[in-house]
Every structure is written in C-alpha cells, then in structure tokens.
Scaffold this motif. Structure first.
Motif, mmCIF file in Angstrom:
data_model
loop_
_atom_site.group_PDB
_atom_site.id
_atom_site.type_symbol
_atom_site.label_atom_id
_atom_site.label_comp_id
_atom_site.label_asym_id
_atom_site.label_seq_id
_atom_site.Cartn_x
_atom_site.Cartn_y
_atom_site.Cartn_z
ATOM 1 N N UNK A 151 -6.187 -14.907 17.980
ATOM 2 C CA UNK A 151 -6.081 -15.685 17.264
ATOM 3 C C UNK A 151 -7.031 -14.924 16.355
ATOM 4 N N UNK A 152 -7.149 -14.630 14.662
ATOM 5 C CA UNK A 152 -7.524 -14.056 14.068
ATOM 6 C C UNK A 152 -7.955 -15.086 12.825
ATOM 7 N N UNK A 153 -9.551 -15.599 12.743
ATOM 8 C CA UNK A 153 -10.025 -16.329 11.340
ATOM 9 C C UNK A 153 -10.705 -15.301 11.044
ATOM 10 N N UNK A 154 -10.192 -15.748 9.039
ATOM 11 C CA UNK A 154 -11.079 -15.136 8.199
ATOM 12 C C UNK A 154 -10.547 -16.317 6.891
ATOM 13 N N UNK A 155 -11.696 -15.938 5.791
ATOM 14 C CA UNK A 155 -11.584 -16.599 5.112
ATOM 15 C C UNK A 155 -10.165 -15.361 4.354
#
Length: 252
Positions: A192-196
């Motif tokens: 799960x790659x979280x970014x804005x």
C-alpha cells in the motif's frame, strides 16, 4: 498469497460528541503481489488508515484482514511492516545500520544475520559496508532505503509505504521509486503506497484509491484514474501536477 483487506474500517479520535473521524467506513483491498496507491491531501485520513493496519491507530469500527484472517498486531515479527515518511523515526541514532537491521531479522544465528544484513543492503542498492555507519552519516535517501530494508528484513506479507518520498529531493525520489518498482518485480511484494502526489503514485501503482475527508471517493486501475477521473476531487489532484510530469502530457 498476501492479500490485505480493509473492511468498513473507521478510526475516530475523542468522544462521539467532541471528536474527529479520521477514517470513515473505508473498504479497500491490496491484492497479492500488487502495489495499490492511496492518494489524498494532508488530513484526508490516508496515513491513519495505514497506521491502523500496523496497530498504531485504534479501530473504531470494521476489520482489517490478511488472507481473510484478522491481522495480528502483537508479537515481534508482524506480517505487515510500515516504512515511514521520516526514516529517522525508526533508526536509533546510537545504533549502527547493521545493528538496526539485525534486530528486525527473525530467528537466525549471528553469522547468518550478518549475511542477511549484507543481502538486505544490497537489495536496496546500498553498499554493504554501510552496515558499520550510523544514521547521521547517511543521506536522507540512504536512510529511507535503510527503512525499507528494515521492513523487508522482517519478511512481511505486506509493506505499507507512507509518504516515503515526500521529504526527498526530486532526483532522489526518482531513484527510490525505481527501486520500489524493481523490488516489486523481484519479490512480488504486496504494498500500500501512500502519497499526496499522483505524479509519484503513477510510477509504481497498478491501481489507485483516492481518499478525501476520511472516505474513498474513487478507485480503479491507475491508467483509468489518471486519464479519465470521475470525481471533481481527483480532477483537482490531477490539475495540481505540473505539466512536465502530467500523466496525460508526458512524452511516449
């Protein structure tokens, strides 16, 4: 098989009358061997959702399942490992890089752990001789790679990467993103790659979930989300990408 599933997950802080709902009934699946990008602005709840998967944010409702079973949140070797935005948060400044990595490696003899440390550093494209260095002697990009190596050293089923490139220079970001793609191909890691930043996520994710005010407002294959977004919020995120890196304007 390493499938992570968020089933109607909610995270609420404070009381019912005076509190904040950071995650509001989110259902999302990270399929086996795939990278799912989770995108949203600051305060959207995306990092809270990731932290809930590793027991750092309390569930107010719903379930988090790994291969259809509740995720174990206790014990030293947890099946879900998190890489944080600030790698210094998981690196003891008084410990060498080698010592920091060794403590994450499960059940091995001392000599085997030394070999595993060298393998992990090589895996994240760092010189194994850096095992003798301290965090203060490394660059931000190198420390972030060590954070990734620590997560992989625990042999997790799923990795959660929380804004791991946001504090890095653009040139270093590209190197780390290429590394993520290479590791996914080599290890078939579920992530799960979280970014804005949608411009960052498009390099690594096969599917993208867009989060706004604690809810998933759009989800689908990465190419579809990037070229034909349906929600105004997703369109705003896309509009914020500079023309030079915009997914629909880049050179083929």
């Amino acid at each position: 098989m390493s499938t992570l599933q968020f089933d109607d997950v909610s995270v609420h802080y404070g009381t019912q009358r005076r509190g904040t709902t950071a995650v509001d009934g989110v259902s999302l699946t990270v399929p086996d061997g795939e990278i799912v990008g989770l995108v949203g602005e600051s305060g959207s709840g995306k990092s809270t959702l990731g932290r809930a998967a590793v027991g750092l944010a309390p569930l107010s409702g719903g379930r988090i399942l790994l291969n259809d079973k509740p995720v174990p949140l206790r014990g030293r070797n947890r099946p879900i490992q998190m890489v944080f935005q600030d790698p210094s948060s998981c690196l003891d400044p008084r410990m060498t890089i080698g010592a920091s990595l060794r403590e994450t490696i499960p059940g091995r003899a001392k000599t085997d752990r030394s070999k595993e440390v060298a393998r992990l550093l090589d895996l994240v494209e760092l010189d194994p001789e850096l095992a003798a260095a301290y965090p203060s002697q490394l660059s931000g990009g190198q420390r972030q790679r060590v954070g990734l190596a620590r997560a992989l050293g625990a042999q997790p089923d799923v990795v959660i990467a929380d804004e791991i490139t946001s504090a890095l220079d653009v040139s270093v970001q590209g190197t780390v993103l290429n590394l993520i793609r290479d590791l996914q191909r080599e290890l078939s890691t579920s992530m799960l790659f979280i970014s804005h930043n949608l411009a960052v996520v498009r390099y690594v994710a096969s599917s993208i979930a867009v989060m706004h005010q604690g809810r998933i407002v759009e989800y689908g294959p990465a190419e579809e989300i990037l070229t034909n977004p349906q929600q105004p919020y997703t369109q705003e995120l896309l509009a914020a990408i500079p023309d030079s890196v915009h997914p629909t304007r880049r050179a083929s």
